[in-house]
Structure formats: structure tokens, C-alpha cells
Design an enzyme around this catalytic site. Structure first.
Site, PDB file in Angstrom:
ATOM      1  N   SER A  66       0.813  -1.222   0.000  1.00  0.00           N
ATOM      2  CA  SER A  66       0.000   0.000   0.000  1.00  0.00           C
ATOM      3  C   SER A  66       0.844   1.268   0.000  1.00  0.00           C
ATOM      4  O   SER A  66       0.454   2.267  -0.626  1.00  0.00           O
ATOM      5  CB  SER A  66      -0.939  -0.008   1.202  1.00  0.00           C
ATOM      6  OG  SER A  66      -0.207  -0.150   2.406  1.00  0.00           O
ATOM      7  N   CYS A 106      -6.502  -6.629   0.485  1.00  0.00           N
ATOM      8  CA  CYS A 106      -5.246  -6.522   1.218  1.00  0.00           C
ATOM      9  C   CYS A 106      -4.680  -5.100   1.123  1.00  0.00           C
ATOM     10  O   CYS A 106      -5.221  -4.206   1.757  1.00  0.00           O
ATOM     11  CB  CYS A 106      -4.287  -7.597   0.706  1.00  0.00           C
ATOM     12  SG  CYS A 106      -3.039  -8.028   1.908  1.00  0.00           S
ATOM     13  N   ARG A 153      -1.879  -2.239   9.287  1.00  0.00           N
ATOM     14  CA  ARG A 153      -1.040  -2.936   8.293  1.00  0.00           C
ATOM     15  C   ARG A 153      -0.255  -4.066   8.955  1.00  0.00           C
ATOM     16  O   ARG A 153       0.130  -3.973  10.113  1.00  0.00           O
ATOM     17  CB  ARG A 153      -0.010  -1.978   7.665  1.00  0.00           C
ATOM     18  CG  ARG A 153      -0.584  -1.034   6.648  1.00  0.00           C
ATOM     19  CD  ARG A 153       0.498  -0.069   6.152  1.00  0.00           C
ATOM     20  NE  ARG A 153       1.485  -0.720   5.311  1.00  0.00           N
ATOM     21  CZ  ARG A 153       2.801  -0.672   5.512  1.00  0.00           C
ATOM     22  NH1 ARG A 153       3.291  -0.027   6.534  1.00  0.00           N
ATOM     23  NH2 ARG A 153       3.606  -1.279   4.678  1.00  0.00           N
ATOM     24  N   ILE A 161      -1.678 -12.827   3.243  1.00  0.00           N
ATOM     25  CA  ILE A 161      -0.256 -12.615   2.945  1.00  0.00           C
ATOM     26  C   ILE A 161       0.123 -11.226   3.462  1.00  0.00           C
ATOM     27  O   ILE A 161      -0.158 -10.216   2.820  1.00  0.00           O
ATOM     28  CB  ILE A 161       0.014 -12.712   1.419  1.00  0.00           C
ATOM     29  CG1 ILE A 161      -0.530 -14.036   0.857  1.00  0.00           C
ATOM     30  CG2 ILE A 161       1.512 -12.571   1.134  1.00  0.00           C
ATOM     31  CD1 ILE A 161      -0.600 -14.083  -0.663  1.00  0.00           C
ATOM     32  N   ARG A 162       0.724 -11.179   4.612  1.00  0.00           N
ATOM     33  CA  ARG A 162       1.040  -9.901   5.258  1.00  0.00           C
ATOM     34  C   ARG A 162      -0.165  -8.955   5.219  1.00  0.00           C
ATOM     35  O   ARG A 162      -0.060  -7.773   4.898  1.00  0.00           O
ATOM     36  CB  ARG A 162       2.253  -9.242   4.587  1.00  0.00           C
ATOM     37  CG  ARG A 162       3.578  -9.728   5.160  1.00  0.00           C
ATOM     38  CD  ARG A 162       4.754  -8.860   4.746  1.00  0.00           C
ATOM     39  NE  ARG A 162       4.685  -8.411   3.381  1.00  0.00           N
ATOM     40  CZ  ARG A 162       4.724  -7.146   2.994  1.00  0.00           C
ATOM     41  NH1 ARG A 162       4.848  -6.184   3.868  1.00  0.00           N
ATOM     42  NH2 ARG A 162       4.660  -6.829   1.719  1.00  0.00           N
ATOM     43  N   HIS A 194      -7.001 -12.683  -0.106  1.00  0.00           N
ATOM     44  CA  HIS A 194      -6.823 -12.621  -1.567  1.00  0.00           C
ATOM     45  C   HIS A 194      -7.662 -13.642  -2.326  1.00  0.00           C
ATOM     46  O   HIS A 194      -7.141 -14.665  -2.774  1.00  0.00           O
ATOM     47  CB  HIS A 194      -5.353 -12.901  -1.903  1.00  0.00           C
ATOM     48  CG  HIS A 194      -4.415 -11.836  -1.468  1.00  0.00           C
ATOM     49  ND1 HIS A 194      -4.146 -10.720  -2.227  1.00  0.00           N
ATOM     50  CD2 HIS A 194      -3.684 -11.712  -0.346  1.00  0.00           C
ATOM     51  CE1 HIS A 194      -3.289  -9.951  -1.590  1.00  0.00           C
ATOM     52  NE2 HIS A 194      -2.986 -10.532  -0.443  1.00  0.00           N
ATOM     53  N   GLU A 210      -8.503 -13.534  -5.251  1.00  0.00           N
ATOM     54  CA  GLU A 210      -8.056 -13.588  -6.651  1.00  0.00           C
ATOM     55  C   GLU A 210      -7.017 -14.673  -6.912  1.00  0.00           C
ATOM     56  O   GLU A 210      -6.722 -14.977  -8.067  1.00  0.00           O
ATOM     57  CB  GLU A 210      -7.521 -12.205  -7.090  1.00  0.00           C
ATOM     58  CG  GLU A 210      -6.172 -11.783  -6.509  1.00  0.00           C
ATOM     59  CD  GLU A 210      -6.252 -11.200  -5.099  1.00  0.00           C
ATOM     60  OE1 GLU A 210      -7.314 -11.314  -4.461  1.00  0.00           O
ATOM     61  OE2 GLU A 210      -5.234 -10.649  -4.630  1.00  0.00           O
TER      62      GLU A 210
HETATM   63  N1  LIG Z   1      -0.659  -8.866   0.331  1.00  0.00           N
HETATM   64  C1  LIG Z   1      -0.752  -7.583   0.551  1.00  0.00           C
HETATM   65  O1  LIG Z   1      -1.422  -6.828  -0.177  1.00  0.00           O
HETATM   66  C2  LIG Z   1       0.086  -7.061   1.676  1.00  0.00           C
HETATM   67  C3  LIG Z   1      -0.230  -5.641   2.084  1.00  0.00           C
HETATM   68  C4  LIG Z   1       1.014  -4.931   2.584  1.00  0.00           C
HETATM   69  N2  LIG Z   1       1.476  -5.490   3.814  1.00  0.00           N
HETATM   70  C5  LIG Z   1       0.730  -3.435   2.711  1.00  0.00           C
HETATM   71  O2  LIG Z   1       0.948  -2.840   3.694  1.00  0.00           O
HETATM   72  O3  LIG Z   1       0.291  -2.855   1.781  1.00  0.00           O
END
Ligand SMILES: NC(=O)CC[C@H](N)C(=O)O
Length: 197
Positions: free
Chosen positions: A48, A78, A107, A136-137, A173, A175
Site C-alpha cells: 500500500s 489486502c 497494516r 499474505i502480510r 486474496h 483472486e
Molecule cells: N498482500 C498484501 O497486499 C500485503 C499488504 C502490505 N502489507 C501493505 O501494507 O500494503
């Protein structure tokens, strides 16, 4: 009906593939002229803080805010959810979101890449079958304001999917898992708004 995928950074190709499979006409959005012609927009996963920098550098941030305010259907996954959040915790210095969703997100709330995980979620608005969700994060929605609605929570009660009018956001996600129901739900909003116009 033309659907855009914000293609500054992140997994925009995966979103475009899902949307095309569902029969949508899809364009990549990198410039204000492209944004101007779409009837709906997906903001993909990625990073982001980078997306924010590029959106500002490409002169897209203000046009995006204006279209979100005017009711454009937008689905963020995300990093895309972070972009749509009115308030972002643990943002990098100077990072801005576009806003629109009356939520506070944090985040990287689940830790680093190696702490990524998968789980099944009940999301009644999408039907009875559970949604397989890959994190994923990802961010967590720390608070949901009165204008927004939580669509999905983890077993511990943390919110990971939200909706507010034409805006939709997920921490995970769909997708990349062959889960098409969120995109179908988003496309139904795009269709309804296009028909009403
Ligand atoms: N898979 C993701 O989109 C991770 C987001 C990412 N950690 C962020 O701060 O944007």
C-alpha cells in the site's frame, strides 16, 4: 460496462483474469483518463505504501478519491483494503490512504510474510459454502465505524472483510484461490449502478 483494475503495482493481473473469466470487460488503470471510463474498480494486493506513492506520482490519488466519493463500486484486497480505509495504523511515515471505508485498519497485523496463513471463513452474504481465505502480510480491521459493516471475522473475532455501500474490502486474496464470489458480488454492484444510471 467496463471494469478497471488499478495497475500501478501488485497482483492486478490475477484480478483482471478473474474478472475476465466472469465475463467483464477489463482495463488496467494507470492514468486519470483510464479511471474516468470505468464503471467499477478493483484495487489489488501489493504494497500500500508503494501504491500510494505511485498513485500520487501518476496524478491518480485525487481523481480516485473523487470517484470513490461519487459512489463508484470499488473492491480492495489486502493493500487495496488499506487504500480504501479512512484510517491506517502502522503506516509508513507520510503514507496516505484514499479513504471511503469507515474503518481503522492495521497494516501487517498478522506479522511477516512467513507468518502468512490460510483459513476458511463463513461469509453469509456470499452463500453457505465457506470461503477459503489466504492471508499474505494482510491488514486487520481494528474497528468498524457506523457507516461500514463487517462481512467476515476470524475465529478470534478479528474483522477481515467489510462493506460500505459500493465499497468492499478484504484482508485476504480471493483472486489467487479460484474463489470468484467476491468478484461476482462486486460485479453485481457495478451492474446495479450501471443499470440505475
Ligand atoms: N498482500 C498484501 O497486499 C500485503 C499488504 C502490505 N502489507 C501493505 O501494507 O500494503
Amino acid at each position: 460496462m467496463t471494469v478497471g483494475v488499478l495497475a500501478l503495482q501488485g497482483d492486478f493481473r490475477e484480478h483482471a483474469d478473474v474478472l475476465r473469466t466472469l465475463g467483464a470487460d477489463v482495463i488496467h488503470v494507470r492514468r486519470p483518463e483510464e479511471l474516468a471510463v470505468v464503471d467499477g474498480l478493483v484495487i489489488p494486493g501489493g504494497e500500500s505504501s508503494v501504491m500510494d506513492k505511485l498513485a500520487r506520482a501518476f496524478g491518480l490519488a485525487e481523481p480516485l478519491r473523487a470517484r470513490i466519493r461519487s459512489g463508484l463500486p470499488v473492491y480492495g484486497t489486502c493493500a487495496g483494503l488499506i487504500m480504501l480505509a479512512d484510517s491506517v495504523l502502522d503506516a509508513i511515515v507520510g503514507q496516505e490512504s484514499l479513504g471511503g471505508l469507515d474503518v481503522v485498519v492495521r497494516r501487517n497485523a498478522f506479522g511477516s510474510q512467513t507468518q502468512s496463513f490460510e483459513t476458511d471463513l463463513d461469509i453469509p452474504v456470499l452463500g453457505a459454502d465457506p470461503v477459503h481465505a489466504v492471508f499474505i502480510r494482510g491488514p486487520v480491521v481494528e474497528s468498524v465505524g457506523p457507516a461500514a459493516t463487517a462481512l467476515a471475522t476470524l475465529a478470534d473475532g478479528r474483522v477481515v472483510a467489510v462493506e460500505q455501500g459500493n465499497l468492499l474490502g478484504t484482508s485476504f486474496h480471493p483472486e489467487i484461490t479460484g474463489e470468484y464470489r467476491f468478484h461476482e458480488y462486486f460485479l453485481s454492484k457495478v451492474r446495479a449502478r450501471t443499470l440505475a444510471a
